[in-house]
Design a protein around this motif. Structure first.
Motif, PDB file in Angstrom:
ATOM      1  N   GLU A   8       0.834  -1.210   0.000  1.00 41.34           N
ATOM      2  CA  GLU A   8       0.000   0.000   0.000  1.00 41.34           C
ATOM      3  C   GLU A   8       0.862   1.251   0.000  1.00 41.34           C
ATOM      4  O   GLU A   8       0.645   2.179  -0.769  1.00 41.34           O
ATOM      5  CB  GLU A   8      -0.839   0.047   1.288  1.00 41.34           C
ATOM      6  N   LEU A  12       1.119   4.219  -2.750  1.00 44.98           N
ATOM      7  CA  LEU A  12       0.868   5.613  -2.362  1.00 44.98           C
ATOM      8  C   LEU A  12       2.043   6.502  -2.749  1.00 44.98           C
ATOM      9  O   LEU A  12       1.877   7.582  -3.332  1.00 44.98           O
ATOM     10  CB  LEU A  12       0.633   5.667  -0.856  1.00 44.98           C
TER      11      LEU A  12
ATOM     12  N   ASN B  29      -1.624   7.512   6.541  1.00 45.63           N
ATOM     13  CA  ASN B  29      -1.974   6.139   6.178  1.00 45.63           C
ATOM     14  C   ASN B  29      -1.493   5.151   7.232  1.00 45.63           C
ATOM     15  O   ASN B  29      -2.215   4.240   7.624  1.00 45.63           O
ATOM     16  CB  ASN B  29      -1.355   5.807   4.823  1.00 45.63           C
ATOM     17  N   CYS B  32      -3.575   5.359  10.375  1.00 47.49           N
ATOM     18  CA  CYS B  32      -4.911   4.854  10.093  1.00 47.49           C
ATOM     19  C   CYS B  32      -4.902   3.333   9.950  1.00 47.49           C
ATOM     20  O   CYS B  32      -5.922   2.679  10.113  1.00 47.49           O
ATOM     21  CB  CYS B  32      -5.496   5.492   8.838  1.00 47.49           C
ATOM     22  N   ASN B  33      -3.748   2.793   9.676  1.00 46.18           N
ATOM     23  CA  ASN B  33      -3.619   1.341   9.590  1.00 46.18           C
ATOM     24  C   ASN B  33      -3.369   0.712  10.952  1.00 46.18           C
ATOM     25  O   ASN B  33      -3.152  -0.488  11.043  1.00 46.18           O
ATOM     26  CB  ASN B  33      -2.479   0.969   8.647  1.00 46.18           C
ATOM     27  N   ILE B  93      -6.761   8.953   0.041  1.00 45.65           N
ATOM     28  CA  ILE B  93      -5.658   8.004   0.143  1.00 45.65           C
ATOM     29  C   ILE B  93      -5.954   6.727  -0.627  1.00 45.65           C
ATOM     30  O   ILE B  93      -5.111   6.227  -1.378  1.00 45.65           O
ATOM     31  CB  ILE B  93      -5.341   7.698   1.619  1.00 45.65           C
TER      32      ILE B  93
END
Lengths: 113, 113
Positions: A8, A12, B29, B32-33, B93
């Motif tokens: 991921e 990104l 990101n 948030c993960n 995202i």
DNA sequence: GTAATCAGTATCACAGAGTATACCAATAAA
DNA sequence: TTTATTGGTATACTCTGTGATACTGATTAC
């Protein structure tokens, strides 16, 4: 999950590499909105300098994000157009515009979020 | 249409202002993960330096993008968590991750686009 | 004759984004 | 006992993205 996170992140960062910087997305947005001439694009993005626009357009041409066409009328006429590839940023740009609108609403409402 | 273009641009630039820079989105990101600890976040983003992470997290805390919690166990435990506000970048995202994946596919396929 | 527009280029300069490296005190693991 | 981990800070440096300003030569407009 661990592996997935790295994949991921890489995706990104790849994207950021292509559309990073202060002006890249505004320029893409402008030409996708139909602005074709250099000065036209320039005027559509207040604050940008000719230098930055020139540099970005050159980069974007090299990376196949825009097509630059020279019409050999007199005087010479030059047009920039987005490639199909360039248009694939549509979703990203739209969601960023959405976010910006919502954000501004909240600010105006005096939200302390 | 003219007016609309300027409003769009403004919204886009507002968003860019908040999530601009090389590391902002990768950090968002990451937390948030589910990454919470400083070193954990750091490890999840290869290439970032402690200095940049520290600076960004401080900025993001000030801008209400992350919540920093100090648990006074011994030794002290510190956790970073995304705010609801921060999670509103989810769509952006995700579409950027999508784009990056597609892009890589195309590159690997040897597409000349 | 003067000003404006077109599509840029040329220089110079600067802030600040980002890098590199070392270090801290406390704790835990080997 | 030595090493590693944690959550950072300190210092020094590079570098490039960005800005400011001026200029070009051809054409058209006033």
């Amino acid at each position: 999950m661990e592996r997935n996170q790295q994949e991921e992140l890489r995706a990104l960062q790849d994207t950021l590499y292509v559309i990073g910087g202060k002006w890249r997305l505004p320029i893409i947005n402008s030409i996708c909105n139909g602005n074709k001439r250099f000065r036209e694009i320039e005027r559509s993005i207040p604050g940008i300098t000719t230098r930055m626009l020139s540099k970005e357009l050159k980069d974007m041409e090299m990376n196949k994000l825009v097509k630059r066409t020279v019409y050999d009328d007199t005087p010479v006429l030059i047009e920039y157009e987005p490639t199909e590839y360039c248009r694939t940023f549509g979703t990203i740009i739209l969601s960023m515009i959405d976010w910006g609108r919502e954000h501004r609403k909240k600010i105006i409402e005096g939200d302390t979020f």
